[in-house]
Design a protein around this motif. Sequence first.
Motif, PDB file in Angstrom:
ATOM      1  N   ALA A 143       0.822  -1.211   0.000  1.00  0.00           N
ATOM      2  CA  ALA A 143       0.000   0.000   0.000  1.00  0.00           C
ATOM      3  C   ALA A 143       0.858   1.265   0.000  1.00  0.00           C
ATOM      4  CB  ALA A 143      -0.933  -0.012   1.211  1.00  0.00           C
ATOM      5  N   SER A 147       1.451   3.751  -3.286  1.00  0.00           N
ATOM      6  CA  SER A 147       0.953   5.111  -3.058  1.00  0.00           C
ATOM      7  C   SER A 147       2.061   6.137  -3.229  1.00  0.00           C
ATOM      8  CB  SER A 147       0.345   5.219  -1.659  1.00  0.00           C
ATOM      9  OG  SER A 147      -0.759   4.358  -1.511  1.00  0.00           O
ATOM     10  N   TYR A 166      -7.242   5.187  -7.603  1.00  0.00           N
ATOM     11  CA  TYR A 166      -7.588   4.221  -8.655  1.00  0.00           C
ATOM     12  C   TYR A 166      -6.351   3.822  -9.455  1.00  0.00           C
ATOM     13  CZ  TYR A 166     -12.163   6.052  -7.430  1.00  0.00           C
ATOM     14  OH  TYR A 166     -13.271   6.441  -6.734  1.00  0.00           O
ATOM     15  N   VAL A 169      -4.432   1.263  -7.345  1.00  0.00           N
ATOM     16  CA  VAL A 169      -5.037  -0.075  -7.376  1.00  0.00           C
ATOM     17  C   VAL A 169      -4.718  -0.775  -8.696  1.00  0.00           C
ATOM     18  CG1 VAL A 169      -7.230  -1.330  -7.423  1.00  0.00           C
ATOM     19  CG2 VAL A 169      -6.862   0.470  -5.740  1.00  0.00           C
ATOM     20  N   VAL A 172      -1.226  -2.107  -8.505  1.00  0.00           N
ATOM     21  CA  VAL A 172      -1.157  -3.314  -7.666  1.00  0.00           C
ATOM     22  C   VAL A 172      -1.589  -4.530  -8.479  1.00  0.00           C
ATOM     23  CG1 VAL A 172      -2.170  -4.499  -5.680  1.00  0.00           C
ATOM     24  CG2 VAL A 172      -1.447  -2.121  -5.473  1.00  0.00           C
ATOM     25  N   SER A 383      -5.143  -3.362  -1.817  1.00  0.00           N
ATOM     26  CA  SER A 383      -5.989  -2.465  -2.614  1.00  0.00           C
ATOM     27  C   SER A 383      -7.087  -1.839  -1.764  1.00  0.00           C
ATOM     28  CB  SER A 383      -6.605  -3.235  -3.787  1.00  0.00           C
ATOM     29  OG  SER A 383      -5.611  -3.694  -4.674  1.00  0.00           O
ATOM     30  N   ILE A 386      -5.506   0.951   0.208  1.00  0.00           N
ATOM     31  CA  ILE A 386      -5.228   2.106  -0.649  1.00  0.00           C
ATOM     32  C   ILE A 386      -6.489   2.930  -0.859  1.00  0.00           C
ATOM     33  CG2 ILE A 386      -4.656   2.774  -3.016  1.00  0.00           C
ATOM     34  CD1 ILE A 386      -2.641   0.437  -3.014  1.00  0.00           C
ATOM     35  N   LEU A 387      -7.603   2.274  -1.106  1.00  0.00           N
ATOM     36  CA  LEU A 387      -8.860   2.985  -1.325  1.00  0.00           C
ATOM     37  C   LEU A 387      -9.337   3.672  -0.046  1.00  0.00           C
ATOM     38  CD1 LEU A 387     -10.731   0.390  -3.578  1.00  0.00           C
ATOM     39  CD2 LEU A 387      -9.713   2.565  -4.293  1.00  0.00           C
TER      40      LEU A 387
END
Length: 654
Positions: A143, A147, A166, A169, A172, A383, A386-387
């Motif tokens: 993550a 990022s 987005y 992700v 990833v 993911s 991250i979101l």
Amino acid sequence: MPIIEENTKTTVLHRPTTFKPPRTWRTWLFGNPLSTADAPHQTINKKVGLAVFASDALSSTAYATQEILVILAAAGTAAFGYAFPIALAIVGLLVIVTLSYEQTIHAYPGGGGAYIVSRDNLGELPAQIAGAALLTDYILTVAVSVSSGVAQIVSAFPGLLSYRAYLAVALVAFVMLINLRGIKESGSAFAIPSYFFLTMMVLTVGTALVRYLGGTLGMVVNPPPLEMLHETQAIGLFLILHAFSSGTTALTGVEAISNGTTSFREPRSRNAGITLLWMSAILGTLFLAITFFSGKIGAIPSETETVISQFARTVHGGQGVLYLLTIAATTIILIMATNTSFAGAPSLSALLAIDGFVPRQLAFRGSRLVYSNGIVALAFIASVLILVFNASVTGLIPLYAIGVFLSFTLSQAGMARRWYKIGRLQPDQEVRERGSLLHFDRRWAMKMVINSFGALCTAIVMLVFCITKFRDGAWLVLILIPILVVMFARIHHHYQDLAQRLSLERYGAAPRTDRRHRVILPVSSVHRGTLNALSYARTLSNDITAVHVSIDPDAVDKVKRKWEIWGGGVRLQIIDSPYRLLIEPMMDYIATIAAQRQPNEIITVVVPQFVPRHGWQNLLHTQTAWFLRQAFLSQPGIVITDVPYQLDRDETTL
């Protein structure tokens, strides 16, 4: 020809399969399936190993300096002068940790790192804690690194700021697909970008050194405004320790090589150990250089432009080709840092799965001889993080490094315990443990002191991190790790209980073979699939009862008429269901029959099921057979048998 082994009781047949997986879209996406015999050929050399396992540690140079400055900014730009001394202290800690893990690699050539060391020397609970800490670290590595890589892109193209989560992700998912192709192929694919990053960073740092010595380095042009992400405070011990704890993120990934020793070519320990020393030397040099020159050019920590971006455009005189290449190389290495996690986390998960602490499926090797389930699970969880944090490095960093230093501490404490045990052996004595072989070492005392001192240092850093980062989000990790440990314990208890219940020890005689069947045949309507199931039921027993649950009187009459023609004299039981329930009346009837069964009697429910020509056509049907099967599986003393009937293109029900 099959190979036959015979003894007085049993005949055992061995037959080599001639089946080979067909070429499908998966072959194009992941590569040709590899046989188990190919495993020794999938190992990697030191140069590729540096790209696979060192990318996480090397990538931390892109954000470790910035995280130090972010904390020091609370006391104003004057506090930035403390950044380089803090970096020196962190590099000193890096030396201690490197020496410890170099010993671990030689002591445990089978890999596993902190988990195996803790398991063999400290016990099951510390091993579970180490496993939870490492898995947390690996997830956060993915993550944070992605990022941070996206942050480099946003620095060059600010218009992408609102899409950074987005984009992260998607990256990833890309790295996940590459890793599903196998460690050798992913390592080869990432080797060139890794060395491209090293080349650009050496060029940038070298140019900065030449310009600094020549007095032409200058300051950052149009630096971003200073962002106060923390409350204003005076320079003090707490602030210095807070900045130090943030900068220790530079050490993340140092343990990865010890976890993945088995990925190296023979001699594994030697190749892995040399790679670790290479990695630490490069990491320490770049980290110190970037921190030193960031202070000289007046770099400002910011979410809109990274310190690396400011450093590169100052050194290269603007946003020209060399600047863009440096940013591109940094972005690539940050994204590739996730590859370290994708190489280490699935292997660790497999060890935990073998020991029964996580689901067994995580120990399954996919078609490319990698732990595919672990790779996919890692990508999914990272993911989600991250979101949730919108790909903010500063937001994710407080969650980072606690797990790293907890695993550092447990690993080094375990190694100290190991040297203590070795010191109690006789010169010619050897003791086999689960993960290694103990034999006397005359330098055991010195090595024990090194590991004990390392454990003390990393434990102090962990405590500092917990205290200084607690309000920023570290509390979440302090809760998460115990939750994972409890989860490991529950899963382990389940597997132990299951093994005990399935064990043949003290089981007694084998099950009786003279049992009789009472067959129940659920009938929703009379068609070819029903008759196919009836034909199978007749091979089991003559005691057959067809059962139809009546929810439509008109349908009952139709079933009766057809059964009189096609049922072959088998009795038909009609169950009226005024509330239009299907499953519950059937279960009640079977429970009544089961309560009356004889000790040597088996109740077998034969469920007819027709199979459409195309899988999607199942959506057009009620799937009664599936619901019946799921309902009956929970009933003890009842055997459920599906009898599929494959429909051809022109065949229809009667």
